[in-house]
Scaffold this motif. Structure first.
Motif, PDB file in Angstrom:
ATOM      1  N   SER A  30      24.461  12.465 -16.191  1.00 30.28           N
ATOM      2  CA  SER A  30      25.732  12.218 -15.517  1.00 30.28           C
ATOM      3  C   SER A  30      25.632  11.006 -14.593  1.00 30.28           C
ATOM      4  O   SER A  30      26.512  10.143 -14.576  1.00 30.28           O
ATOM      5  CB  SER A  30      26.150  13.448 -14.727  1.00 30.28           C
ATOM      6  OG  SER A  30      27.279  13.184 -13.958  1.00 30.28           O
ATOM      7  N   ASP A  31      24.563  10.939 -13.810  1.00 26.48           N
ATOM      8  CA  ASP A  31      24.367   9.784 -12.930  1.00 26.48           C
ATOM      9  C   ASP A  31      24.273   8.488 -13.732  1.00 26.48           C
ATOM     10  O   ASP A  31      24.868   7.470 -13.364  1.00 26.48           O
ATOM     11  CB  ASP A  31      23.104   9.959 -12.093  1.00 26.48           C
ATOM     12  CG  ASP A  31      23.283  10.976 -10.987  1.00 26.48           C
ATOM     13  OD1 ASP A  31      24.437  11.365 -10.727  1.00 26.48           O
ATOM     14  OD2 ASP A  31      22.262  11.380 -10.397  1.00 26.48           O
ATOM     15  N   TRP A  32      23.538   8.528 -14.836  1.00 25.12           N
ATOM     16  CA  TRP A  32      23.405   7.344 -15.682  1.00 25.12           C
ATOM     17  C   TRP A  32      24.768   6.913 -16.212  1.00 25.12           C
ATOM     18  O   TRP A  32      25.114   5.727 -16.185  1.00 25.12           O
ATOM     19  CB  TRP A  32      22.449   7.636 -16.838  1.00 25.12           C
ATOM     20  CG  TRP A  32      22.359   6.517 -17.822  1.00 25.12           C
ATOM     21  CD1 TRP A  32      21.607   5.390 -17.708  1.00 25.12           C
ATOM     22  CD2 TRP A  32      23.071   6.404 -19.060  1.00 25.12           C
ATOM     23  NE1 TRP A  32      21.801   4.584 -18.805  1.00 25.12           N
ATOM     24  CE2 TRP A  32      22.704   5.182 -19.649  1.00 25.12           C
ATOM     25  CE3 TRP A  32      23.983   7.213 -19.719  1.00 25.12           C
ATOM     26  CZ2 TRP A  32      23.221   4.757 -20.861  1.00 25.12           C
ATOM     27  CZ3 TRP A  32      24.492   6.791 -20.928  1.00 25.12           C
ATOM     28  CH2 TRP A  32      24.104   5.574 -21.485  1.00 25.12           C
ATOM     29  N   ALA A  33      25.567   7.874 -16.694  1.00 22.03           N
ATOM     30  CA  ALA A  33      26.884   7.543 -17.258  1.00 22.03           C
ATOM     31  C   ALA A  33      27.795   6.959 -16.188  1.00 22.03           C
ATOM     32  O   ALA A  33      28.525   5.998 -16.447  1.00 22.03           O
ATOM     33  CB  ALA A  33      27.505   8.788 -17.881  1.00 22.03           C
ATOM     34  N   HIS A  34      27.754   7.515 -14.988  1.00 21.20           N
ATOM     35  CA  HIS A  34      28.611   6.981 -13.922  1.00 21.20           C
ATOM     36  C   HIS A  34      28.195   5.566 -13.529  1.00 21.20           C
ATOM     37  O   HIS A  34      29.059   4.724 -13.236  1.00 21.20           O
ATOM     38  CB  HIS A  34      28.578   7.905 -12.701  1.00 21.20           C
ATOM     39  CG  HIS A  34      29.447   9.099 -12.855  1.00 21.20           C
ATOM     40  ND1 HIS A  34      30.804   9.052 -12.730  1.00 21.20           N
ATOM     41  CD2 HIS A  34      29.150  10.377 -13.170  1.00 21.20           C
ATOM     42  CE1 HIS A  34      31.318  10.247 -12.926  1.00 21.20           C
ATOM     43  NE2 HIS A  34      30.326  11.073 -13.204  1.00 21.20           N
ATOM     44  N   TRP A  35      26.911   5.279 -13.544  1.00 24.33           N
ATOM     45  CA  TRP A  35      26.472   3.925 -13.232  1.00 24.33           C
ATOM     46  C   TRP A  35      26.849   2.951 -14.345  1.00 24.33           C
ATOM     47  O   TRP A  35      27.160   1.787 -14.087  1.00 24.33           O
ATOM     48  CB  TRP A  35      24.961   3.877 -12.987  1.00 24.33           C
ATOM     49  CG  TRP A  35      24.608   4.231 -11.590  1.00 24.33           C
ATOM     50  CD1 TRP A  35      24.035   5.383 -11.167  1.00 24.33           C
ATOM     51  CD2 TRP A  35      24.832   3.445 -10.431  1.00 24.33           C
ATOM     52  NE1 TRP A  35      23.880   5.365  -9.807  1.00 24.33           N
ATOM     53  CE2 TRP A  35      24.363   4.177  -9.323  1.00 24.33           C
ATOM     54  CE3 TRP A  35      25.388   2.195 -10.198  1.00 24.33           C
ATOM     55  CZ2 TRP A  35      24.434   3.707  -8.019  1.00 24.33           C
ATOM     56  CZ3 TRP A  35      25.451   1.726  -8.901  1.00 24.33           C
ATOM     57  CH2 TRP A  35      24.982   2.481  -7.836  1.00 24.33           C
ATOM     58  N   GLN A  36      26.840   3.412 -15.591  1.00 23.78           N
ATOM     59  CA  GLN A  36      27.149   2.527 -16.712  1.00 23.78           C
ATOM     60  C   GLN A  36      28.622   2.123 -16.728  1.00 23.78           C
ATOM     61  O   GLN A  36      28.980   1.109 -17.303  1.00 23.78           O
ATOM     62  CB  GLN A  36      26.796   3.202 -18.039  1.00 23.78           C
ATOM     63  CG  GLN A  36      25.327   3.484 -18.221  1.00 23.78           C
ATOM     64  CD  GLN A  36      24.488   2.233 -18.100  1.00 23.78           C
ATOM     65  OE1 GLN A  36      24.768   1.232 -18.731  1.00 23.78           O
ATOM     66  NE2 GLN A  36      23.463   2.290 -17.272  1.00 23.78           N
ATOM     67  N   LYS A  37      29.485   2.915 -16.106  1.00 24.22           N
ATOM     68  CA  LYS A  37      30.917   2.580 -16.069  1.00 24.22           C
ATOM     69  C   LYS A  37      31.162   1.221 -15.437  1.00 24.22           C
ATOM     70  O   LYS A  37      32.127   0.538 -15.757  1.00 24.22           O
ATOM     71  CB  LYS A  37      31.698   3.610 -15.242  1.00 24.22           C
ATOM     72  CG  LYS A  37      32.028   4.856 -15.951  1.00 24.22           C
ATOM     73  CD  LYS A  37      33.026   5.705 -15.187  1.00 24.22           C
ATOM     74  CE  LYS A  37      32.813   5.773 -13.717  1.00 24.22           C
ATOM     75  NZ  LYS A  37      33.672   6.738 -13.039  1.00 24.22           N
ATOM     76  N   TYR A  38      30.300   0.824 -14.505  1.00 26.95           N
ATOM     77  CA  TYR A  38      30.514  -0.405 -13.753  1.00 26.95           C
ATOM     78  C   TYR A  38      29.829  -1.623 -14.365  1.00 26.95           C
ATOM     79  O   TYR A  38      29.860  -2.694 -13.778  1.00 26.95           O
ATOM     80  CB  TYR A  38      30.060  -0.206 -12.307  1.00 26.95           C
ATOM     81  CG  TYR A  38      30.795   0.922 -11.655  1.00 26.95           C
ATOM     82  CD1 TYR A  38      32.143   0.798 -11.353  1.00 26.95           C
ATOM     83  CD2 TYR A  38      30.172   2.127 -11.390  1.00 26.95           C
ATOM     84  CE1 TYR A  38      32.842   1.837 -10.791  1.00 26.95           C
ATOM     85  CE2 TYR A  38      30.863   3.168 -10.820  1.00 26.95           C
ATOM     86  CZ  TYR A  38      32.202   3.019 -10.516  1.00 26.95           C
ATOM     87  OH  TYR A  38      32.891   4.058  -9.960  1.00 26.95           O
ATOM     88  N   ASP A  39      29.249  -1.464 -15.531  1.00 26.82           N
ATOM     89  CA  ASP A  39      28.591  -2.573 -16.208  1.00 26.82           C
ATOM     90  C   ASP A  39      29.648  -3.417 -16.918  1.00 26.82           C
ATOM     91  O   ASP A  39      30.317  -2.957 -17.833  1.00 26.82           O
ATOM     92  CB  ASP A  39      27.568  -2.040 -17.216  1.00 26.82           C
ATOM     93  CG  ASP A  39      26.773  -3.144 -17.875  1.00 26.82           C
ATOM     94  OD1 ASP A  39      26.942  -4.314 -17.476  1.00 26.82           O
ATOM     95  OD2 ASP A  39      25.988  -2.833 -18.783  1.00 26.82           O
ATOM     96  N   ARG A  40      29.829  -4.646 -16.492  1.00 22.26           N
ATOM     97  CA  ARG A  40      30.874  -5.511 -17.049  1.00 22.26           C
ATOM     98  C   ARG A  40      30.536  -6.024 -18.450  1.00 22.26           C
ATOM     99  O   ARG A  40      31.427  -6.472 -19.167  1.00 22.26           O
ATOM    100  CB  ARG A  40      31.107  -6.709 -16.131  1.00 22.26           C
ATOM    101  CG  ARG A  40      31.605  -6.325 -14.787  1.00 22.26           C
ATOM    102  CD  ARG A  40      33.060  -6.049 -14.857  1.00 22.26           C
ATOM    103  NE  ARG A  40      33.563  -5.727 -13.526  1.00 22.26           N
ATOM    104  CZ  ARG A  40      34.593  -4.984 -13.298  1.00 22.26           C
ATOM    105  NH1 ARG A  40      35.260  -4.473 -14.297  1.00 22.26           N
ATOM    106  NH2 ARG A  40      34.997  -4.736 -12.085  1.00 22.26           N
ATOM    107  N   THR A  41      29.272  -5.974 -18.833  1.00 20.13           N
ATOM    108  CA  THR A  41      28.901  -6.494 -20.149  1.00 20.13           C
ATOM    109  C   THR A  41      29.144  -5.478 -21.248  1.00 20.13           C
ATOM    110  O   THR A  41      29.113  -5.832 -22.425  1.00 20.13           O
ATOM    111  CB  THR A  41      27.416  -6.900 -20.169  1.00 20.13           C
ATOM    112  OG1 THR A  41      26.618  -5.750 -19.913  1.00 20.13           O
ATOM    113  CG2 THR A  41      27.140  -7.968 -19.132  1.00 20.13           C
TER     114      THR A  41
END
Length: 116
Positions: A30-41
């Protein structure tokens, strides 16, 4: 199955449950998925985008299901209230004249003709 085998199996399950509880793989995902949301690439055509949003959807559905299980009376009441809610009527939809461009052109032509 003997008593010793049953006890060993129960102890093994408890140890595995304890290890999973300490490691918390669902929380890490869950933490990984939430951090990936903000990846612009990250774009929608990538497999990583789909994995992230499937994980986030599963997390949301799990939270809703847990709320429904924990609060069945509130959920039932909320559903009943939303069904019989007395909302004000919607305003009529906007209508547009399909010949607006032609009328505008004709109006500007008459204004040009009237100017000295």
């Amino acid at each position: 199955m003997s008593l010793l085998t049953t006890a060993a199996a129960a102890l093994g399950l408890l140890a595995a449950g304890y290890a999973l509880g300490r490691y918390r793989p669902a929380h890490r995902l869950s933490d990984w998925a939430h951090w990936q949301k903000y990846d612009r690439t990250m774009r929608r055509h990538s497999a990583r985008w789909w994995v992230v949003y499937v994980l986030l959807s599963v997390e949301n559905l799990t939270q809703v299901a847990a709320w429904l299980v924990r609060n069945p009376r509130k959920a039932w009441h909320a559903w009943r209230v939303s069904k019989g809610r007395n909302d004000p009527p919607l305003s009529p939809a906007l209508t547009f004249d399909p010949d607006w461009a032609a009328k505008r052109r004709a109006a500007s032509n008459t204004e040009e003709a009237q100017q000295p």
